[in-house]
Design a protein around this motif. Structure first.
Motif, mmCIF file in Angstrom:
data_model
loop_
_atom_site.group_PDB
_atom_site.id
_atom_site.type_symbol
_atom_site.label_atom_id
_atom_site.label_comp_id
_atom_site.label_asym_id
_atom_site.label_seq_id
_atom_site.Cartn_x
_atom_site.Cartn_y
_atom_site.Cartn_z
ATOM 1 N N LYS A 190 0.964 -1.099 -0.217
ATOM 2 C CA LYS A 190 0.066 -0.017 -0.237
ATOM 3 C C LYS A 190 0.809 1.301 -0.229
ATOM 4 C CE LYS A 190 -3.701 2.213 2.488
ATOM 5 N NZ LYS A 190 -3.282 3.655 2.327
ATOM 6 N N ASP A 191 1.793 1.260 0.713
ATOM 7 C CA ASP A 191 2.876 2.470 0.850
ATOM 8 C C ASP A 191 3.528 2.565 -0.571
ATOM 9 O OD1 ASP A 191 2.328 2.578 3.611
ATOM 10 O OD2 ASP A 191 4.304 1.695 4.227
ATOM 11 N N ALA A 192 3.875 1.623 -1.158
ATOM 12 C CA ALA A 192 4.622 1.801 -2.670
ATOM 13 C C ALA A 192 3.441 2.463 -3.428
ATOM 14 C CB ALA A 192 4.855 0.321 -3.181
ATOM 15 N N ALA A 193 2.372 1.672 -3.287
ATOM 16 C CA ALA A 193 1.088 2.237 -4.380
ATOM 17 C C ALA A 193 0.782 3.620 -4.078
ATOM 18 C CB ALA A 193 -0.016 1.390 -4.127
ATOM 19 N N ASP A 194 0.845 4.018 -2.847
ATOM 20 C CA ASP A 194 0.476 5.329 -2.496
ATOM 21 C C ASP A 194 1.574 6.404 -2.922
ATOM 22 O OD1 ASP A 194 -2.152 4.668 -1.480
ATOM 23 O OD2 ASP A 194 -1.283 4.662 0.589
ATOM 24 N N ALA A 195 2.805 5.935 -2.687
ATOM 25 C CA ALA A 195 3.988 7.002 -2.871
ATOM 26 C C ALA A 195 4.034 7.067 -4.602
ATOM 27 C CB ALA A 195 5.220 6.159 -2.698
ATOM 28 N N ARG A 227 1.448 6.632 -6.665
ATOM 29 C CA ARG A 227 0.393 7.562 -7.192
ATOM 30 C C ARG A 227 0.676 9.005 -6.922
ATOM 31 N NH1 ARG A 227 -2.934 5.506 -3.815
ATOM 32 N NH2 ARG A 227 -3.256 3.413 -5.116
ATOM 33 N N THR A 228 1.251 9.340 -5.799
ATOM 34 C CA THR A 228 1.273 10.602 -5.327
ATOM 35 C C THR A 228 2.418 11.301 -6.556
ATOM 36 O OG1 THR A 228 0.892 10.482 -3.130
ATOM 37 C CG2 THR A 228 2.382 12.320 -3.766
ATOM 38 N N ILE A 229 3.532 10.507 -6.609
ATOM 39 C CA ILE A 229 4.661 11.102 -7.819
ATOM 40 C C ILE A 229 4.216 11.323 -9.135
ATOM 41 C CG2 ILE A 229 6.637 10.093 -8.821
ATOM 42 C CD1 ILE A 229 7.725 9.246 -6.214
ATOM 43 N N GLU A 230 3.160 10.217 -9.604
ATOM 44 C CA GLU A 230 2.650 10.511 -11.055
ATOM 45 C C GLU A 230 1.675 11.402 -10.992
ATOM 46 O OE1 GLU A 230 1.406 6.693 -12.612
ATOM 47 O OE2 GLU A 230 3.407 5.713 -12.228
ATOM 48 N N ASN A 231 0.945 11.799 -9.849
ATOM 49 C CA ASN A 231 0.078 13.108 -9.803
ATOM 50 C C ASN A 231 0.954 14.428 -9.695
ATOM 51 O OD1 ASN A 231 -2.193 11.391 -10.024
ATOM 52 N ND2 ASN A 231 -2.712 11.301 -7.829
ATOM 53 N N THR A 232 2.198 14.217 -9.344
ATOM 54 C CA THR A 232 2.865 15.503 -9.273
ATOM 55 C C THR A 232 4.377 15.327 -9.986
ATOM 56 O OG1 THR A 232 3.904 14.631 -7.237
ATOM 57 C CG2 THR A 232 1.807 16.250 -7.085
ATOM 58 N N LEU A 233 4.106 15.035 -11.438
ATOM 59 C CA LEU A 233 5.241 14.606 -12.055
ATOM 60 C C LEU A 233 6.325 15.880 -12.363
ATOM 61 C CD1 LEU A 233 4.119 12.007 -14.644
ATOM 62 C CD2 LEU A 233 5.774 11.658 -12.844
ATOM 63 N N ASP A 234 5.605 16.985 -12.654
ATOM 64 C CA ASP A 234 6.473 17.948 -12.571
ATOM 65 C C ASP A 234 7.303 18.373 -11.581
ATOM 66 O OD1 ASP A 234 5.679 18.454 -15.219
ATOM 67 O OD2 ASP A 234 3.892 19.760 -14.784
ATOM 68 N N ASP A 235 6.713 18.374 -10.138
ATOM 69 C CA ASP A 235 7.431 18.664 -8.954
ATOM 70 C C ASP A 235 8.653 17.550 -8.905
ATOM 71 O OD1 ASP A 235 5.569 20.675 -8.455
ATOM 72 O OD2 ASP A 235 4.477 19.558 -7.172
ATOM 73 N N THR A 236 8.091 16.493 -9.104
ATOM 74 C CA THR A 236 9.220 15.388 -9.033
ATOM 75 C C THR A 236 10.419 15.762 -10.020
ATOM 76 O OG1 THR A 236 7.492 14.006 -8.424
ATOM 77 C CG2 THR A 236 9.648 12.922 -9.010
ATOM 78 N N THR A 253 15.935 5.491 -11.596
ATOM 79 C CA THR A 253 15.266 4.387 -10.561
ATOM 80 C C THR A 253 15.807 4.603 -9.101
ATOM 81 O OG1 THR A 253 15.089 2.985 -12.308
ATOM 82 C CG2 THR A 253 15.024 2.159 -10.129
ATOM 83 N N ASP A 254 17.213 4.876 -8.980
ATOM 84 C CA ASP A 254 17.782 4.983 -7.808
ATOM 85 C C ASP A 254 17.209 6.227 -6.873
ATOM 86 O OD1 ASP A 254 19.394 2.895 -8.338
ATOM 87 O OD2 ASP A 254 21.065 4.027 -8.906
ATOM 88 N N PHE A 255 16.963 7.375 -7.628
ATOM 89 C CA PHE A 255 16.338 8.510 -7.037
ATOM 90 C C PHE A 255 14.965 8.323 -6.740
ATOM 91 C CE2 PHE A 255 13.643 12.196 -8.125
ATOM 92 C CZ PHE A 255 13.895 13.129 -7.443
ATOM 93 N N LEU A 256 14.182 7.669 -7.378
ATOM 94 C CA LEU A 256 12.819 7.360 -6.969
ATOM 95 C C LEU A 256 12.826 6.493 -5.774
ATOM 96 C CD1 LEU A 256 11.079 7.028 -9.958
ATOM 97 C CD2 LEU A 256 10.878 9.020 -8.490
ATOM 98 N N THR A 257 13.696 5.428 -5.934
ATOM 99 C CA THR A 257 13.743 4.505 -4.738
ATOM 100 C C THR A 257 13.990 5.128 -3.321
ATOM 101 O OG1 THR A 257 14.253 2.904 -6.310
ATOM 102 C CG2 THR A 257 14.993 2.161 -4.004
ATOM 103 N N GLU A 258 15.041 6.014 -3.504
ATOM 104 C CA GLU A 258 15.556 6.895 -2.092
ATOM 105 C C GLU A 258 14.533 7.690 -1.857
ATOM 106 O OE1 GLU A 258 19.092 9.770 -0.770
ATOM 107 O OE2 GLU A 258 19.066 8.900 -2.576
ATOM 108 N N LEU A 259 13.705 8.375 -2.693
ATOM 109 C CA LEU A 259 12.733 9.254 -2.357
ATOM 110 C C LEU A 259 11.409 8.703 -1.823
ATOM 111 C CD1 LEU A 259 11.670 12.512 -3.015
ATOM 112 C CD2 LEU A 259 10.739 11.650 -5.200
ATOM 113 N N THR A 260 11.177 7.430 -2.045
ATOM 114 C CA THR A 260 10.049 6.807 -1.451
ATOM 115 C C THR A 260 10.287 5.827 -0.414
ATOM 116 O OG1 THR A 260 9.992 4.964 -3.083
ATOM 117 C CG2 THR A 260 8.783 6.970 -3.668
ATOM 118 N N GLY A 261 11.545 6.035 0.056
ATOM 119 C CA GLY A 261 11.986 5.133 1.022
ATOM 120 C C GLY A 261 12.260 3.595 1.001
ATOM 121 N N GLY A 262 12.776 3.311 -0.190
ATOM 122 C CA GLY A 262 13.069 2.274 -0.627
ATOM 123 C C GLY A 262 12.332 1.423 -1.308
ATOM 124 N N HIS A 263 11.332 1.996 -1.968
ATOM 125 C CA HIS A 263 10.212 1.428 -2.874
ATOM 126 C C HIS A 263 10.772 1.396 -4.252
ATOM 127 C CE1 HIS A 263 7.368 0.624 0.479
ATOM 128 N NE2 HIS A 263 7.569 1.945 0.827
#
Length: 318
Positions: A231-236, A238-247, A271-281
């Motif tokens: 659930k954490d991964a899906a939520d994280a 989902r938030t990133i894909e809804n705010t792609l410009d900010d990311t 991929t490394d950047f996103l993994t670190e950004l989401t706490g390991g997901h």
């Protein structure tokens, strides 16, 4: 992946490393310490990883060839034999004890046919202090380990029920689940057996291995934790894909793509950047593609390519 194909992967590594200017060194690949990035064998083959290593500036490619040990899936090793730990039964072919014993024997027989066969090929390289790992495991090995994990879970459940231990405290189960949910080793584990090993290491039984109440509590906590992790991964994401410009702005502000000039390496560092950004997901490939396709990122890449071309032209002799 059948054994002979895995052997081809291993045999081709020296040529692949040499072709990409890498020195091939045998080493133990894997672990849960330091900064680590796991490259999926679904997205990359071994030669692609060697190309990525060279593109990222690595000079050494580490290789680890694992050979199968049938004893790893022995549910009832001879030096730990204790029939009293089996669930009670009447000795008939259909009682729980006989069924578990038969399945364990069948598993060990199948495993011994694979004794010392090549089980997995792992390779790794280090860039900027981050260990990038890739592993391919034979399908038959995944199947044997999954069958072993299932049998061990069933046996622990049977032992717990026979021990007469009270049901675990739901609050304690939830407390442990909340801790497991944040553990990098549990989040990044690629299989149930690896998650269970990480949980066992973090929360060993206080009263020894025969503490079936603890084993049962930890199984329940791990199941809750795994649901929460998904659930954490899906939520994280989902938030990133809804705010792609900010990311995308964060990606560029942190200079993640500054010294990267080819598409495969860009996907790795993103991929490394996103993994670190989401706490390991780890992200799905679609998220990486969407992020790299944002207008600000594409504009940056156009400017980067133009600057590199200009520098190359200036370096030419007059």
């Amino acid at each position: 992946m059948v054994a002979r194909d895995l052997r081809k992967v291993a045999d081709a590594l020296p040529e692949s490393a040499s072709r990409n200017g890498l020195q091939l060194i045998s080493a133990s690949v894997g672990g849960d310490t330091g900064l680590r990035a796991h490259l999926s064998s679904d997205q990359y083959d071994a030669d692609a990883v060697a190309q990525l290593a060279a593109a990222c500036g690595a000079r050494i490619l580490y290789v680890d060839l694992e050979h199968f040990d049938a004893n790893e899936v022995d549910v009832f090793p001879a030096d730990e034999e204790d029939e009293s730990l089996l669930p009670a039964g009447d000795g008939s072919a259909g009682d729980d004890s006989a069924v578990l014993r038969r399945r364990a024997d069948e598993l060990l027989t199948a495993a011994r046919r694979r004794e010392d066969a090549l089980e997995a090929v792992g390779i790794a390289f280090v860039v900027e202090g981050v260990v990038h790992e890739w592993q391919m495991t034979a399908a038959w090995a995944d199947d044997l380990h999954a069958r072993h994990a299932s049998l061990v879970d069933e046996l622990q459940q049977a032992r717990y029920e026979r021990s007469g231990t009270d049901e675990p405290d739901p609050l304690e189960v939830q407390r442990i689940a909340d801790l497991l949910r944040k553990m990098p080793a549990v989040i990044s584990a690629g299989s149930h057996s690896l998650r269970r090993d990480a949980a066992d290491e973090a929360f060993p039984p206080p009263n020894g291995d025969d503490d079936w109440g603890h084993h049962h509590m930890l199984r329940e906590a791990l199941a809750l934790a795994q649901q929460a992790i998904q659930k954490d991964a899906a939520d994280a994401y989902r938030t990133i894909e809804n705010t792609l410009d900010d990311t995308a702005a964060r990606l560029l502000d942190q200079g993640v793509l500054d010294d990267v000039h080819d598409a495969p390496t860009r996907r790795i560092v993103t991929t490394d950047f996103l993994t670190e950004l989401t706490g390991g997901h780890r992200p799905k490939p679609r998220t990486v593609t969407l992020l790299l396709g944002r207008p600000t990122v594409k504009d940056f890449l156009v400017r980067q390519k133009s600057a590199a071309k200009s520098e190359a032209q200036q370096a030419l002799p007059l």
